[in-house]
Design an enzyme around this catalytic site. Sequence first.
Site, PDB file in Angstrom:
ATOM      1  CB  VAL A 500      -1.049  -0.166   1.119  1.00  0.00           C
ATOM      2  CG1 VAL A 500      -2.034  -1.223   0.781  1.00  0.00           C
ATOM      3  CG2 VAL A 500      -0.064  -0.175   1.931  1.00  0.00           C
ATOM      4  CD  GLU A 501       0.352   5.306   2.949  1.00  0.00           C
ATOM      5  OE1 GLU A 501       1.317   5.518   3.084  1.00  0.00           O
ATOM      6  OE2 GLU A 501      -0.750   5.294   4.134  1.00  0.00           O
ATOM      7  N   GLY A 502       2.417   3.090  -2.434  1.00  0.00           N
ATOM      8  CA  GLY A 502       3.628   3.151  -3.201  1.00  0.00           C
ATOM      9  C   GLY A 502       3.663   1.665  -3.092  1.00  0.00           C
TER      10      GLY A 502
END
Length: 823
Positions: A500-502
Amino acid sequence: MFWILILSLLGFSITAAYRGINLLNWTLGMALILVGFASFTNVSLAAIIILSVLFAAIAVPLNTKSLRRQWLSEPFLAIYRKMLPTLSDTEQVALEAGTVGWEGELFAGNPDWDSLLDQEWPELSAAEQAFVDGPTEELCQMLDPWKISHELADLPPEVWSFLKENRFFGMIIPKEYGGLGFSALAHRAVLQKIASVCAVTGSTVAVPNSLGPAELLVHYGTDEQKNYYLPRLATGEEIPCFGLTGPTAGSDATSIPDIGIICKRKYKGKQVLGMRLTFDKRYITLSSVATIVGLAFKLYDPDGLVGDKKDLGISVALVPSDTPGLEIGLRHFPLNVPFHNGPVRGKDVFVPLDALVGGIDMAGHGWRMLIELLSVGRAITLPSTSGGGAKLAALATGAYARIRKQFNLPIGRFEGIEEVMCRLAGYTYAISALSRMTATAVDLGQKPAVPSAIAKYHATEMARQVVTDAMDIHGGKGIIMGPKNYLGRGYQGMPIWITVEGANILTRSMMIFGQGAIRCHPYVLKEMHAARMDDQVKGLEEFDRNLFGHIGYSIGNAVRSMVLGLSFARFAAVPTDRKTAKYYRKLTRYSAALAFASDIAMLTLGGKLKHKERISGRLGDVLSQLYICSAMLKRFEIQGRPAADQPILAWAFHDAIYKIQTALGSVVDNFPSRGVRVLLGVFIFPLGRHERQPGDRLGHKVSQLLMSPSETRKRLTDGVFISDKASNPVGLLELALPRVIATEPLERRLLKAQAAGELDVIDMQTQLQKAVEQSIITADEAKELEAVREMVTEIIAVDEFESSYLRMGSHGKEAEPISEQAA
Ligand SMILES: Cc1cc2nc3c(=O)[nH]c(=O)nc-3n(C[C@H](O)[C@H](O)[C@H](O)COP(=O)(O)OP(=O)(O)OC[C@H]3O[C@@H](n4cnc5c(N)ncnc54)[C@H](O)[C@@H]3O)c2cc1C
């Protein structure tokens, strides 16, 4: 004397480059040396004239701007323009987003350590500390991770209510809107504590406080939007989610196919200007409980209803989840950590234009908004939760390794376990320092784009290693799932935080260095701007100024890298009044090496560097480890340089430096051009590669530190939730640890008596009785031993279940056995 003159000129040039003396001063210095030698020595006039002509041939054009521009900068600018990678608007936004802080110093090759050590280091306010010690502690006491994750796949109603009542969802919302208005540090402390108990609760609290509706509204919302939504979000009356990702647009989020078409429609009885939204999002956290959905989409105005522009670009809107046409899908099931997550879809969902965050003025600015805020969110959420998980794993593993005995010894005494356990302690130290430093950067008003990518990637990767090591040390105890298992679910869920988040591979290979090189470099971004300027004259002027600054900077870093490599950085300017001075020296050396290698990579590969992810990934690793080491040194200083913590710092530091050498070495060994490989090798490792992994003696000291209560162990794992109740498995470990240690001499006495044939072991109870009868131990000691052994039995126990329980469906009802269903 002639050779002394040559050596003087060379020596002065090297010193000037090392010290970063500017072109004019170098010219004056060289001229002075020549004049001095001509006047006061017997160097032949012919030699002086030849050297002076050569010097003038270089110095005059370099110092005469018009000549320099015409002969050097202009032709180079033409080549440079061809080499420049083509950047889309979205890439441009990403490169320019955020601010540059300490990472800029590390990237530029000559870090000013005093500025790091003098940097402010805010602490939690009294109110924030009270929230961590009060409601957060109380929340942690309420959590039953097994029930939440395995039986309910949700938080129980009382936990939802507690979170809302205590405004856990409004940590980042300013007080004037009813939120807690917390600093990043407080936000970190709360997430860290919750994540050390229950990942489902951690994610549920993290998302509304991370990149999403609240954060977007605080920064970009209209007053009307803020006044309406923020108080409702702060109290949990509205639960938000944010949808960017879709089936075809994951890492490449700018390729979202989701669209909004500006049109007029009847809405609540009136004809209004609005958007028809069509979208298909997946993996959206909290979607299944959300009342308000933040959406990113591409906005079009085909009929010119708001202006001349037809393609407005990525925009962000807030859509109530009960809007007709919006469909909240069923739930995804993320790796056995069942926080709410699922798809959100819609076809021709109509919302008025004021659903756009920031109103119509912010249409098309969605990507900039998301990128800017991502740098803040990423600096806090995942580093803090990784820190919480790692600290808990370190704490529990140290205690378990002391309590669990095999071959009559605590398993932590075996070298094989020590080898793993020291990494667990070192990485926990590093994660915590890294997460503290990035949160502090946010509190100091920065938007730390590059550090937040470093923190996201390295905190989650190190935590993954910590949890894996902890699992290995626990053996079967970590594998058998159930309420007694405090590790298994964290281990299962690790890839979630990696993705998640990149997702991490992308973050390492594209973002840390890709963004860092351009963002942190003192000249590259300015050169790029100059090369793209429409005004050719001004462009050349700017380009010339930056190009020559850049050349001086590159020569300086090359010289510094070589000199520092040859001298093992013994003479580097670092804070010398402390034992850690040698650490600062090493960092200064590799900072110069990174700056030099980066310039060579950019110069020789140009736009192709973007696709050479192996090289950029490794250079990013160097920058990251330099940053992590800086964070650890800062932490060590702030905590008053505790001598007892030094082994952990030393282990983590040497591990990081070895990684720096490995990464730089791999850049050198694998650089596409042979000539560049040689050049880099000579300047970066002039005397070879001498860094070593942390030694065994150090590893032994570090692992032992985890195995008994101490101030060092407390500092290493501070901020996690430790229950004082024996019913909590980690609480029980902590209660047992000092008593196990205190009874170790008694166990040794019994073993000795046994080995001497003085004591038979039939069963444990009889053994204790006989030991008392034979005065090997006293009756009180036997009583304490018995109690401690009972605790140990409870600690090493694992859960057992009825088959029917294991077949239980997600709604708590017993499911039919699969074979019967099939029948
Ligand atoms: C549990 C969970 C919760 C999430 N919550 C949300 C949410 O609330 N809102 C939201 O909008 N999104 C959310 N996401 C989406 C998340 O941000 C994406 O999963 C992530 O961006 C990666 O996209 P992808 O999974 O499609 O992987 P892909 O983009 O298909 O990537 C696959 C792999 O390729 C790598 N990769 C891709 N491009 C490159 C490149 N150029 N160089 C090197 N490697 C590359 C990636 O690193 C990854 O390892 C969530 C995801 C999960 C799993």
